[in-house]
Design an enzyme around this catalytic site. Structure first.
Site, PDB file in Angstrom:
ATOM      1  N   GLY A  24     -20.758  21.518  -2.974  1.00  0.00           N
ATOM      2  CA  GLY A  24     -20.743  20.154  -3.484  1.00  0.00           C
ATOM      3  C   GLY A  24     -19.932  19.169  -2.665  1.00  0.00           C
ATOM      4  O   GLY A  24     -19.856  17.986  -3.014  1.00  0.00           O
ATOM      5  N   LYS A  27     -21.622  19.316   2.731  1.00  0.00           N
ATOM      6  CA  LYS A  27     -21.818  19.893   4.065  1.00  0.00           C
ATOM      7  C   LYS A  27     -23.276  19.815   4.511  1.00  0.00           C
ATOM      8  O   LYS A  27     -23.544  19.583   5.695  1.00  0.00           O
ATOM      9  CB  LYS A  27     -21.302  21.332   4.139  1.00  0.00           C
ATOM     10  CG  LYS A  27     -21.887  22.315   3.163  1.00  0.00           C
ATOM     11  CD  LYS A  27     -21.233  23.688   3.331  1.00  0.00           C
ATOM     12  CE  LYS A  27     -21.757  24.677   2.297  1.00  0.00           C
ATOM     13  NZ  LYS A  27     -21.259  24.363   0.939  1.00  0.00           N
ATOM     14  N   SER A  29     -25.480  17.483   3.657  1.00  0.00           N
ATOM     15  CA  SER A  29     -25.754  16.080   4.006  1.00  0.00           C
ATOM     16  C   SER A  29     -25.205  15.747   5.386  1.00  0.00           C
ATOM     17  O   SER A  29     -25.888  15.106   6.204  1.00  0.00           O
ATOM     18  CB  SER A  29     -25.128  15.148   2.961  1.00  0.00           C
ATOM     19  OG  SER A  29     -25.712  15.352   1.696  1.00  0.00           O
ATOM     20  N   ASP A  51     -28.201  28.009   2.768  1.00  0.00           N
ATOM     21  CA  ASP A  51     -27.514  27.730   1.506  1.00  0.00           C
ATOM     22  C   ASP A  51     -28.498  27.900   0.351  1.00  0.00           C
ATOM     23  O   ASP A  51     -29.520  27.212   0.304  1.00  0.00           O
ATOM     24  CB  ASP A  51     -26.967  26.302   1.530  1.00  0.00           C
ATOM     25  CG  ASP A  51     -26.069  25.993   0.350  1.00  0.00           C
ATOM     26  OD1 ASP A  51     -26.091  26.771  -0.628  1.00  0.00           O
ATOM     27  OD2 ASP A  51     -25.359  24.984   0.396  1.00  0.00           O
TER      28      ASP A  51
END
Length: 583
Positions: A24, A27, A29, A51
């Site tokens: 959250g 990373k 983005s 991820d």
């Protein structure tokens, strides 16, 4: 504290870039924005995501696969979206298949659960990106290969242990939590060795530690940095994401947010400050679509929101407390990923139940004294602090003492690493919690750190497995045996999932829900914490940010069948009597 803007061109001095950080923190983005920025500058880029909570397909707006898809609007960018959950399932079956018919069914069930945890998922992810990391053709084809999730120190240390590559599953009886993930991958050993060597080569690899200007993510970045340094992976860069650069002094919420962030920055450990430190400003929009990806590193604009957003169908935390009080349940869990506020929510629920005349005990792994201070003022309410490090050490010593009776010293090194895993820590904490519940017959016990469904199934299967092989190593205690059935009884136990109205926290909470369902635990309530959409702000910037939350609030509404509460972002540190303001 003045920190320079993050510049991908300055960071990308090596072939391989690994982005890592707490779930959250952004990373994915920043990895996407880095890839697009470098490709726009004329370099050929491969972006690889491993991820499980990745939203790369939403970011780029097209279907992706594990082979790599060329992005039409970014001519020099190829994106591969690997699914480690699918890879883990395939690997799990490839390992277990060799033992079917040779081990008892209960032993097979135990092995299946051993290979269902986060450690196995990470090994599967490492296996997938090692193919890219060690591929000479791809190294020749691309100027940079970017990974949006890096392996933990635990996984890397495991890869370097010789005993991890033996037939460990069929031989081990020590009762630890994550044994044998590598025993079916002997043919990959040399590839892994090359991958680990590449990670540690400062000429080839840069690790980008992504955090937020908040205490918990900064601590996580420090822990990850130390773990990687211990493995000689020292080429690290720290990026602080979501920093509010300026604020409206006429808005109390925006002013308080700026102040809290600055206070968190002042507490950044010296070990992290030694790294190169840059920042990405807080943005009001979701990072989806190429326009927003390109804007992330350069544009702070937002769409004005005229009116304050309302949630007429959302409950309050007080409603949740009322339902718990009326149901007469005795065991309350708040669950969620680190940093979402589950400790604070647990404390507020405990305080709310006490104000209704209930005898309550709060069991917490949070060492913060402010919980003791507020609870100490309340008659008949008490706090049991579970010392995570102490409980983990006690459990590790117990398992190792029994393992030494039957295992050679080389294999003990694997057991020691296994005992550092997240699953083992959950088991150690759960043992302490079970003891508290066993001694608290006439109280409601609220716990702020609960075991995942995987750990609960692991405890049950370990119990059965130990009965089959007549081995007591790591055995389930009587207190745990008594508590496990109670957890699955919806008349006894309430599980509350805590999340934020953001992409990754929601997807991680959803995976947690699936995990709990697999273990037979029911979840009724969700709590969305720290929502700007419910905050009393006059800031156009924060109103735009609040509008971006609505997608995830609607997702929680759907998955919870409307059984969710929303707590506004608070312009103060929630402690002491301030806990009551959450209700």
């Amino acid at each position: 504290m003045k920190i320079a803007l993050y510049d991908p061109a300055e960071t990308a001095a090596t072939k391989y870039l690994f982005f890592t950080g707490k779930g959250g923190v952004g990373k994915t983005s920043i990895a996407c924005a880095t890839a697009v920025s470098l490709a726009d500058a004329g370099e050929k880029i491969l972006l690889v995501s491993t991820d499980p909570a990745s939203n790369l397909q939403d970011v780029f707006g097209i279907p992706l696969n594990d082979a790599g898809v060329a992005i039409a609007d970014v001519p020099r960018l190829v994106v591969a979206n690997l699914d480690p959950l699918t890879a883990a399932a395939e690997y799990r079956e490839s390992v277990i298949g060799a033992y079917r018919g040779k081990l008892p069914d209960s032993a097979i069930k135990n092995v299946e659960e051993q290979l269902s945890g986060s450690c196995t998922v990470e090994i599967a992810a490492f296996n997938a990106f090692s193919e890219f990391l060690t591929n000479a053709e791809k190294a020749e084809e691309f100027d940079h290969i970017i990974f949006d999730t890096a392996p933990t120190g635990h996984t890397l240390r495991m890869l370097q242990l010789p005993s991890a590559w033996s037939g460990f599953i069929s031989e081990s009886k020590h009762g630890a939590s994550c044994l044998g993930q590598l025993s079916g991958l002997e043919d990959k050993k040399e590839m892994y060795k090359k991958a680990v060597h590449t990670l540690a080569d400062n000429r080839l690899t840069t690790i980008i530690l992504v955090t937020r200007p908040e205490t918990a993510p900064i601590r996580e970045a420090q822990r990850a940095s130390h773990e990687l340094e211990a493995l000689e992976i020292r080429n690290q860069v720290l990026v602080i994401n979501g920093l509010l650069e300026t604020y409206d002094a006429n808005d109390t919420v925006e002013t308080a947010l700026f102040k809290k962030q600055q206070e968190a920055l002042q507490e950044i450990p010296q070990s992290l400050v030694r790294q190169s430190v840059t920042m990405v400003p807080l943005r009001a929009y979701n990072i989806t679509g190429l326009d927003n990806v390109r804007h992330l590193l350069s544009y702070s604009g937002h769409t004005p929101v005229v009116s304050t957003l309302q949630h007429s169908n959302a409950y309050t935390l007080s409603d949740v407390v009322d339902e718990i009080e009326a149901s007469n349940k005795k065991v309350i869990f708040t669950m969620g990923k680190g940093g979402v506020g589950k400790t604070t929510i647990a404390a507020a629920i405990a305080l709310g139940l006490h104000r209704k005349g209930k005898k309550v005990r709060l069991a917490t792994t949070d060492p913060a004294d402010h919980l003791n201070l507020v609870m100490g003022q309340e008659k008949d309410i008490s706090v049991s602090h579970i010392n995570e490090k102490g409980e983990l050490k006690k459990y590790q010593e117990e398992v190792l003492a029994k393992a030494r009776q039957t295992m050679p010293e080389d294999d003990l090194e694997y057991v020691k690493e296994d005992l550092r895993s997240p699953c083992t820590q959950e088991i150690a904490v759960f043992r302490a919690f079970a003891d508290i519940v066993a001694k608290s017959r006439d109280e409601i016990v609220v716990l702020d750190t609960a075991p995942t469904g995987h750990t609960i199934l692991l405890l049950e299967s370990t119990q059965n497995y130990n009965q089959q092989i007549e081995n007591s190593g790591g055995a389930v205690s009587d207190a745990e045996k008594e508590l496990l059935p109670r957890l699955k009884d919806p008349n006894e136990t309430e599980v509350i999932i805590v999340t934020l109205a953001e992409t990754t926290p929601f997807y991680e909470a959803k995976r947690l829900l699936d995990d709990l369902k697999r273990a037979g635990l029911a979840v009724k309530w969700w709590v969305i914490n720290a929502s700007y959409s419910m905050a009393d702000t006059k800031s156009d910037f924060l109103k735009a940010k609040a509008a971006a939350e609505l997608q995830w609030i609607h997702e929680v509404d759907n998955i919870s069948d409307g059984q969710y509460a929303v707590i506004p972002w608070k312009p103060f540190e929630v402690k002491g009597e301030k806990l009551l303001e959450l209700l």
